[in-house]
Design a protein around this motif. Structure first.
Motif, mmCIF file in Angstrom:
data_model
loop_
_atom_site.group_PDB
_atom_site.id
_atom_site.type_symbol
_atom_site.label_atom_id
_atom_site.label_comp_id
_atom_site.label_asym_id
_atom_site.label_seq_id
_atom_site.Cartn_x
_atom_site.Cartn_y
_atom_site.Cartn_z
ATOM 1 N N ALA A 115 75.478 30.124 7.899
ATOM 2 C CA ALA A 115 74.465 29.375 7.855
ATOM 3 C C ALA A 115 75.149 27.996 8.682
ATOM 4 N N ALA A 116 76.414 27.857 8.696
ATOM 5 C CA ALA A 116 77.053 26.666 9.684
ATOM 6 C C ALA A 116 76.757 27.096 11.092
ATOM 7 N N ARG A 132 73.707 25.059 14.057
ATOM 8 C CA ARG A 132 74.294 24.633 15.331
ATOM 9 C C ARG A 132 73.232 25.341 16.651
ATOM 10 N N ALA A 133 72.927 26.508 16.415
ATOM 11 C CA ALA A 133 72.440 27.663 17.362
ATOM 12 C C ALA A 133 70.901 27.886 17.071
ATOM 13 N N THR A 134 70.249 27.288 16.325
ATOM 14 C CA THR A 134 68.781 27.680 15.922
ATOM 15 C C THR A 134 68.073 26.260 15.705
ATOM 16 N N GLY A 151 76.415 25.356 2.214
ATOM 17 C CA GLY A 151 77.403 25.573 1.082
ATOM 18 C C GLY A 151 78.354 24.646 0.895
ATOM 19 N N THR A 152 78.355 23.494 1.208
ATOM 20 C CA THR A 152 79.387 22.385 1.090
ATOM 21 C C THR A 152 79.027 21.378 0.330
ATOM 22 N N GLN A 196 75.694 16.732 10.450
ATOM 23 C CA GLN A 196 75.703 18.155 10.720
ATOM 24 C C GLN A 196 77.411 18.464 10.655
ATOM 25 N N ARG A 197 77.960 19.251 10.103
ATOM 26 C CA ARG A 197 79.392 19.656 10.251
ATOM 27 C C ARG A 197 79.539 21.095 10.477
#
Length: 572
Positions: free
Chosen positions: A40-41, A45-47, A528-529, A571-572
């Motif tokens: 998911a992370a 970033r990529a979508t 999930g954070t 966003q992390r």
């Protein structure tokens, strides 16, 4: 307000210290207990927004293989939907005035371009390519806010498609196509640029000559391989070029005009031509005197316009600044506002050599950015890691993750550039929507940059959050609000088919299972954070709404609260 916003960025980053590094297998620090979290992370970033199916795809393939697959997918062009819109506009025009001869042109508006762009990026399989193109569009900037380009929706779409074509290609090829683009030639005024005629007070235009160096390739000052500024013995930054080099580059760029022009029409470039066909040279208007460009490189006399341009672009492309300069900007757009010098240096090294002796391989650069140990470790305790989500990406995240669509297949958002402060190819200037070195007051003392906070003014932040709030709470397929509007609005059946609704079918199916719902939203939106504090607050709000019969409203409340939380906004 802005001090509070800066506090969100720093506070959210500091909260990351307590978060473990949870990523899919293949990432350093991976947590094998929940590989979906790292997937998911990566997708944030990529979508343009993760889906559960894509998360599972990343887990199945692994991050590197997923990136390879993305780069091998066929291109989803944005102009593919234009013919349908053109015909629709023609029919609507004829219905209004059957005698209007302009109706047959099937004109397209910028809002049509935005609709097709949304439709493409929300449904395309080649998500990473589109994220790269969107990032490049904020570096190699053109904008509909130009008085001429404001009426040229399809040429702007063609410019974006050109970025798509080069997203995983070579930067040198991209730079040449950008330079020869009539859209760029119009925006930065080098279409119809001609050699000096002193007696007529004609001088070569210096606009693109300056920006191609300052903003598109090498920047103002010489850089070390890690992006830090090189300094002279007095401790001052060393300029990469001066006014003499700007003038020389302007002379290089003389003689170029619209690709459909006969050279006899060169002087009529201001009247316009074909804005999609690449520009072509007219030699009689090109300056053939010798030129000294950056780094003292000499271009000999009597060269053609093409030869001069090739050598000049080669000089820019091979300048040692380009790797760290472009690398840092792409990292900022995809991963974090404050990449470490080591991160920048690793990416710049890949720009210099993709491992096969090729310089400027953007596909390799994208992979290096996303798979770098610093990106993989993510929340490893560095308070500077992360970035404020761009307004446009918040909306695409909501629409893509929860199947946002209208019955017509169109995506119209009235006044989108003004409401959100951001729309693709609609920045207020060549400097993009925000500067890469922008610092809100609350971060200046920390030595951190937060580019996207330049858009976080009181009015734009409120407007953007209102769009998210209304969509999440009310524009849910099958919601009670939709049914109320259907009964109360006489013209509902006319505007409803074009209304973009989200379809959170899987989330609604969880019903009153609060834990399952929050687990799912935590993964999709917060990788999930989610903090215990936010989870407790959301669970309490859901409990307070148990008596409401409309499950879509309870879900909408939850989505709205998450999208407005600092934990999501950063966003992390």
């Amino acid at each position: 307000m802005k001090h509070w916003l800066a506090g969100i960025a720093l506070g959210a980053a500091m909260a990351a210290e307590a978060q473990p590094a949870l990523f899919v297998d293949g990432f350093e620090g991976a947590d094998p207990r929940n590989p979906r979290m790292g997937a998911a992370a990566l997708l944030h970033r990529a979508t343009f927004g993760p889906t559960m199916a894509e998360i599972d795809r990343v887990v199945e393939l692994g991050p590197e293989a997923w990136i390879d697959e993305q780069q091998s997918l066929p291109i989803s062009w944005t102009r593919r939907g234009f013919d349908v819109l053109r015909e629709r506009n023609r029919v609507e025009c004829l219905e209004e005035d059957p005698t209007d001869p302009e109706c047959d042109e099937g004109f397209l508006l910028q809002e049509d371009r935005h609709s097709v762009w949304f439709q493409t990026v929300l449904t395309a399989e080649d998500q990473l390519r589109h994220r790269m193109a969107f990032a490049l569009s904020q570096i190699l900037v053109v904008s509909q806010r130009d008085s001429i380009l404001a009426d040229l929706a399809e040429p702007l779409a063609a410019y974006y498609d050109m970025l798509l074509a080069h997203s995983f290609g070579n930067f040198r090829d991209l730079l040449e196509d950008v330079t020869k683009s009539p859209v760029m030639g119009t925006y930065l005024s080098h279409v119809g640029n001609r050699k000096a005629v002193p007696e007529l007070n004609i001088r070569p235009d210096e606009n693109y000559a300056r920006e191609v160096m300052q903003l598109f390739t090498i920047g103002l000052n010489q850089l070390d391989r890690d992006g830090t500024a090189l300094r002279d013995p007095a401790g001052l930054p060393i300029p990469t070029y001066g006014q003499a080099e700007v003038k020389a580059m302007a002379r290089v760029l003389t003689g170029w005009t619209f690709g459909d022009f006969d050279c006899d029409d060169f002087e009529f470039a201001e009247e316009g031509g074909d804005y999609i066909l690449p520009m072509a040279p007219c030699e009689e208007y090109h300056d053939t005197d010798p030129k000294t460009i950056i780094n003292g490189i000499e271009l000999p006399a009597n060269q053609t316009a093409d030869a001069d341009l090739d050598l000049a672009l080669d000089a820019l492309f091979n300048h040692p600044n380009v790797g760290p300069f472009i690398g840092r900007r792409l990292i900022q757009r995809l991963v974090t506002s404050n990449p470490s010098p080591a991160y920048i240096e690793r990416v710049a090294a890949v720009f210099a050599d993709n491992g096969a002796g090729v310089r400027g391989d953007l596909g390799a650069v994208a992979k290096a950015i996303l798979l770098d140990p610093e990106a993989q470790a993510g929340t490893d305790g560095r308070v500077s890691f992360g970035k404020l989500r761009e307004p446009l990406l918040r909306l695409t995240n909501l629409w893509r993750t929860f199947d946002g669509r209208a019955e017509t297949g169109e995506y119209y958002l009235d006044g989108q550039p003004e409401i959100q402060g951001q729309a693709v190819l609609a920045s207020p200037s060549v400097f993009n929507f925000f500067l890469p070195d922008y610092r809100p007051a609350g971060l200046s003392g920390a030595g951190l940059f937060a580019p996207e906070f330049q858009l976080a003014s009181d009015d734009l932040l409120t407007a953007n959050l209102n769009v998210i709030d209304i969509t999440a709470r009310f524009l849910v397929a099958g919601s009670g609000w939709i049914e109320e509007e259907r009964e109360s609005e006489e013209d509902f059946d006319e505007f409803f088919p074009r209304l973009v609704l989200i379809h959170p079918t899987a989330e609604l199916a969880l019903g009153a299972d609060t834990d399952a719902l929050l687990d799912r939203l935590d993964l999709l939106l917060l990788t999930g954070t989610m903090s215990p504090e936010l989870r407790t607050a959301l669970a309490g709000r859901l409990a307070a709404l148990e008596e409401i019969d409309d499950p879509s409203y309870r879900l909408g409340e939850t989505l709205s609260h998450i999208f407005m939380s600092p934990e999501y906004l950063i966003q992390r």
